[in-house]
Design a protein around this motif. Sequence first.
Motif, short mmCIF file in Angstrom:
data_model
loop_
_atom_site.label_atom_id
_atom_site.label_comp_id
_atom_site.label_asym_id
_atom_site.label_seq_id
_atom_site.Cartn_x
_atom_site.Cartn_y
_atom_site.Cartn_z
N PRO A 63 0.84 -1.19 0.00
CA PRO A 63 0.00 0.00 0.00
C PRO A 63 0.88 1.26 0.00
CG PRO A 63 -0.77 -1.57 1.63
CD PRO A 63 0.56 -2.06 1.15
N CYS A 64 0.44 2.26 -0.75
CA CYS A 64 1.21 3.50 -0.89
C CYS A 64 0.25 4.67 -1.06
CB CYS A 64 2.14 3.38 -2.10
SG CYS A 64 3.13 4.86 -2.41
N ASN A 65 0.52 5.76 -0.37
CA ASN A 65 -0.36 6.93 -0.40
C ASN A 65 0.27 8.11 -1.17
OD1 ASN A 65 -2.84 8.17 0.32
ND2 ASN A 65 -1.81 9.31 1.95
N GLN A 66 1.28 7.84 -1.98
CA GLN A 66 1.99 8.93 -2.65
C GLN A 66 1.30 9.45 -3.91
OE1 GLN A 66 6.09 7.03 -2.54
NE2 GLN A 66 6.56 9.18 -2.18
N PHE A 67 0.29 8.77 -4.38
CA PHE A 67 -0.32 9.15 -5.65
C PHE A 67 -1.80 9.46 -5.44
CE2 PHE A 67 3.04 6.02 -6.32
CZ PHE A 67 3.96 6.83 -6.97
N GLY A 68 -2.16 10.73 -5.54
CA GLY A 68 -3.55 11.14 -5.39
C GLY A 68 -4.13 10.86 -4.02
N ARG A 69 -3.28 10.62 -3.04
CA ARG A 69 -3.75 10.28 -1.67
C ARG A 69 -4.79 9.16 -1.72
NH1 ARG A 69 -4.15 16.42 0.01
NH2 ARG A 69 -1.94 16.82 0.25
N ASN A 70 -4.51 8.18 -2.56
CA ASN A 70 -5.45 7.07 -2.77
C ASN A 70 -5.35 5.96 -1.73
OD1 ASN A 70 -6.92 7.96 -5.02
ND2 ASN A 70 -5.24 7.44 -6.39
N GLU A 71 -4.44 6.10 -0.77
CA GLU A 71 -4.37 5.10 0.30
C GLU A 71 -4.37 5.79 1.65
OE1 GLU A 71 -5.34 2.57 1.86
OE2 GLU A 71 -4.55 1.40 0.20
N PRO A 72 -5.57 6.26 2.08
CA PRO A 72 -5.66 6.97 3.36
C PRO A 72 -5.69 6.04 4.57
CG PRO A 72 -7.81 6.85 2.33
CD PRO A 72 -6.82 6.25 1.35
N LEU A 73 -5.92 4.75 4.35
CA LEU A 73 -6.06 3.82 5.46
C LEU A 73 -4.71 3.50 6.10
CD1 LEU A 73 -8.60 1.38 3.78
CD2 LEU A 73 -9.09 3.31 5.28
N VAL A 96 4.11 1.85 2.46
CA VAL A 96 5.45 2.37 2.20
C VAL A 96 5.38 3.56 1.26
CG1 VAL A 96 6.56 0.10 2.46
CG2 VAL A 96 5.86 0.89 0.18
N GLN A 97 6.52 4.22 1.14
CA GLN A 97 6.71 5.20 0.09
C GLN A 97 7.56 4.53 -0.97
OE1 GLN A 97 7.59 9.22 0.98
NE2 GLN A 97 6.28 9.25 2.78
N VAL A 98 7.28 4.81 -2.23
CA VAL A 98 8.02 4.18 -3.32
C VAL A 98 8.93 5.17 -4.04
CG1 VAL A 98 6.28 2.39 -3.65
CG2 VAL A 98 6.12 4.50 -4.98
N ASN A 99 8.76 6.45 -3.81
CA ASN A 99 9.60 7.50 -4.38
C ASN A 99 10.09 8.41 -3.27
OD1 ASN A 99 9.24 6.82 -7.16
ND2 ASN A 99 7.29 7.91 -7.21
N GLY A 100 11.12 9.16 -3.57
CA GLY A 100 11.60 10.18 -2.64
C GLY A 100 12.59 9.65 -1.63
N PRO A 101 13.00 10.52 -0.71
CA PRO A 101 14.05 10.16 0.26
C PRO A 101 13.63 9.08 1.26
CG PRO A 101 13.15 12.35 0.75
CD PRO A 101 12.56 11.92 -0.57
N ASP A 102 12.32 8.90 1.46
CA ASP A 102 11.84 7.88 2.40
C ASP A 102 11.34 6.63 1.70
OD1 ASP A 102 12.41 9.49 4.63
OD2 ASP A 102 10.49 10.54 4.42
N ALA A 103 11.69 6.47 0.42
CA ALA A 103 11.25 5.29 -0.33
C ALA A 103 11.83 4.03 0.29
CB ALA A 103 11.69 5.40 -1.79
#
Length: 171
Positions: A63-73, A96-103
């Motif tokens: 699950p990832c919330n980095q795109f369109g905030r599509n994973e608010p849970l 998780v995050q899949v992009n950026g410094p915390d990927a």
Amino acid sequence: METIYRYSVQLLNGETIALKQLQGKPVLIINIASKCSFAAQLSALEKMYKKYHSFGLEILAFPCNQFGRNEPLEDAMLKEFYNSHFDLSFMICNKVQVNGPDAHPLFNYLKSHTRGISQNRAIKWNFTKFLVNSEGELVSRYAPRTKPDTLRPVIESHLYNEDSPIQFAKL
């Protein structure tokens, strides 16, 4: 050659899995989101998993919330949603995050060895898929719009064992 086996992931149930435990199995890795318009792909992924898991296929969903905030849970709510709406039996990892410094380091590895849309390394949206062979090496990257059913031939080719040919019926 570098492989996914140097990484570990944490599942929603709190269990930590060293990916070297998946050695000898092809693995499909996907970033997912419950509110994404591609979430219907989860049903197709579950169907594929049920068909091919006994032949070795593993699926890891992140699950990832980095795109369109599509994973608010979060946490227990994630587990409840994916179980109640899709009855998923493949492994669902912590958010998780899949992009950026915390990927997550696994996604940094996957991105560094493939290019996506417009030959860019960054993941552009939910449901980007990565196929890893049974030796832990990245085989290919697939766009979010790529439907799981279209991956059947390539997945079957990685399940094929020359000593024991496998015949697959249609899904």
